[in-house]
Design a protein around this motif. Sequence first.
Motif, PDB file in Angstrom:
ATOM      1  N   ALA A 337       0.744  -1.406  -0.001  1.00 52.90           N
ATOM      2  CA  ALA A 337       0.041   0.006  -0.030  1.00 52.90           C
ATOM      3  C   ALA A 337       0.832   1.327   0.022  1.00 52.90           C
ATOM      4  O   ALA A 337       0.642   2.050  -0.711  1.00 52.90           O
ATOM      5  N   GLY A 338       1.999   1.093   0.873  1.00 54.87           N
ATOM      6  CA  GLY A 338       2.736   2.472   0.663  1.00 54.87           C
ATOM      7  C   GLY A 338       3.606   2.498  -0.424  1.00 54.87           C
ATOM      8  O   GLY A 338       3.497   3.843  -1.182  1.00 54.87           O
ATOM      9  N   LEU A 339       3.895   1.552  -1.157  1.00 52.37           N
ATOM     10  CA  LEU A 339       4.649   1.788  -2.368  1.00 52.37           C
ATOM     11  C   LEU A 339       3.507   2.349  -3.566  1.00 52.37           C
ATOM     12  O   LEU A 339       3.774   3.264  -4.199  1.00 52.37           O
ATOM     13  N   LEU A 340       2.300   1.963  -3.516  1.00 57.85           N
ATOM     14  CA  LEU A 340       1.310   2.295  -4.426  1.00 57.85           C
ATOM     15  C   LEU A 340       1.200   3.967  -4.071  1.00 57.85           C
ATOM     16  O   LEU A 340       0.713   4.720  -4.984  1.00 57.85           O
ATOM     17  N   CYS A 341       1.337   4.229  -2.765  1.00 62.48           N
ATOM     18  CA  CYS A 341       0.838   5.653  -2.277  1.00 62.48           C
ATOM     19  C   CYS A 341       1.998   6.464  -3.119  1.00 62.48           C
ATOM     20  O   CYS A 341       1.870   7.784  -3.388  1.00 62.48           O
ATOM     21  N   VAL A 342       3.118   6.102  -2.984  1.00 65.35           N
ATOM     22  CA  VAL A 342       4.415   6.642  -3.565  1.00 65.35           C
ATOM     23  C   VAL A 342       4.135   6.782  -5.019  1.00 65.35           C
ATOM     24  O   VAL A 342       4.412   7.965  -5.776  1.00 65.35           O
ATOM     25  N   LEU A 343       3.593   5.956  -5.752  1.00 59.79           N
ATOM     26  CA  LEU A 343       3.376   5.867  -7.055  1.00 59.79           C
ATOM     27  C   LEU A 343       2.221   6.923  -7.330  1.00 59.79           C
ATOM     28  O   LEU A 343       2.260   7.521  -8.664  1.00 59.79           O
ATOM     29  N   LEU A 344       1.209   6.796  -6.626  1.00 57.46           N
ATOM     30  CA  LEU A 344       0.119   7.935  -6.983  1.00 57.46           C
ATOM     31  C   LEU A 344       0.688   9.022  -7.077  1.00 57.46           C
ATOM     32  O   LEU A 344      -0.009   9.897  -7.963  1.00 57.46           O
ATOM     33  N   VAL A 362      -7.451  -0.631  -2.064  1.00 56.46           N
ATOM     34  CA  VAL A 362      -7.805  -1.990  -1.953  1.00 56.46           C
ATOM     35  C   VAL A 362      -6.821  -2.412  -0.712  1.00 56.46           C
ATOM     36  O   VAL A 362      -7.135  -2.923   0.311  1.00 56.46           O
ATOM     37  N   PHE A 363      -5.428  -2.016  -1.251  1.00 50.25           N
ATOM     38  CA  PHE A 363      -4.391  -2.340  -0.446  1.00 50.25           C
ATOM     39  C   PHE A 363      -4.475  -1.542   1.083  1.00 50.25           C
ATOM     40  O   PHE A 363      -4.132  -2.203   2.251  1.00 50.25           O
TER      41      PHE A 363
END
Length: 461
Positions: A337-344, A362-363
């Motif tokens: 989830a943290g990595l997806l937030c960085v990506l966002l 979702v994550f």
Amino acid sequence: MQAHHHHGKPSFPLPVDGDRKATEFRPLSLAPPHMRAFHLAWLNLFSCFFSTFSIPPLVPIIRRDLNLTATDIGNAGIASFAGSIFSRLLMGPTCDLVGPRIASGTLSLLTAPVILATSLVSSPQAFIAVRFFVGFSLANFVSNQFWMSSMFSGNVVGIANGVAAGWANVGSGVTQLVMPLVYTLIMFFNVQSSTAWRLAFIIPAIFQVVTGILVLAFGQDLPSGGYIRYRNNPKENNNNNSLFNVVFHGLSNYRGWILGLLYGFSFGVELTTDNIIAQYFYDRFKLNVQTAGTIAACFGMANLFSRPMGGVISDKMGKRFGMRGRLWALWVVQTVAGLLCVLLGRVNTLWGSILVVCTFSVFVQAASGLTFGVVPFVSRRSLGVISGMTGSGGTIGAVVTQMLLFSGSNMSKQKSISLMGLMMVVCTLPVTLMYFPQWGGMFCGPSSDHHFSDENYSLLE
């Protein structure tokens, strides 16, 4: 359905364990007392999320009328969580004292007039004050989880907690969709914009009053009946349960602090995102209020399945690998989830951003469900306190991320979002330090000199 009789104890529609807690979770059933408590708990919390997040999707309109600066809006966001920290901390011991039914029903009725008062706001200060007091209603999250843990047995408590909180949390998404529609509908009758947004807040206020009354009228604290009677029954309660002892045991348990931190960077980040996401899409991609609200709604509405999924994964991993499975699953999901937030924060296209927001939701929500898959095992006696500590951690995390990254800072929103993701990855690491003598931790098994049976985990504390 067969009823199970336990030596002359009352029979229940669901199979129950020795504590009369349900060993099955049937979300489509309304069977009292277990499933009825479940439906009352999630619906009541749903209305609190609906109220608390009914304001952000209309901020682009409200800010014109009240001349709100970016700092005012940021401070209002902080205020909505600050109210909730304080009330969540109190909610744990309150549930331990009077039971979840009275605690949650009363809170809903007390905070309903506040959301109604939004329609009378005429200054930035009043706007911030309203968000502060509306935030109190989110403390019902603690009573919601406490209630589920009082009604459902260990083998299904993860999913019961996950679904009760997940479905409730959908309120934060539905409101981002509904409030712009209500506003547009009122405008349709030739009402001025400055009156229309004010009238819209009658809806969440009425909704909250109704659910509060339902809880008080139809709820039941424990499978065996009311809570006050149980607390005052000497057979059911040893003298160790003085409020001081209960609170002290909770606060001195380091696992509660770690879970609070983790929750601060799963649920806390989710709350901050709920606050900023509609405005982010509105300002960054020049969308209208409805479209921005719809995208923001997708983020909140993923809770319908993603948070319960976290609870299910926790229970399944717990069945196969014990506590180690629950902890590993929590770490992996929250780190992703943290990595997806960085990506966002790094994606520059509208559709790319929408895709990442949906996956991220979702994550991050599954991570919340996984955290509360561990909570009931930390301490039986101080369940309310541990739930309260973890729950408050969630809102403290939201305040920290909102203050550091989204309030009057000169950083772009994109950069702030990516930094928030990095904070998530780092703050998930302490889960590796959690160790339970009777079940072990992520890297080692249980300590050999303790022969605990699963039923006896309460004796740990």
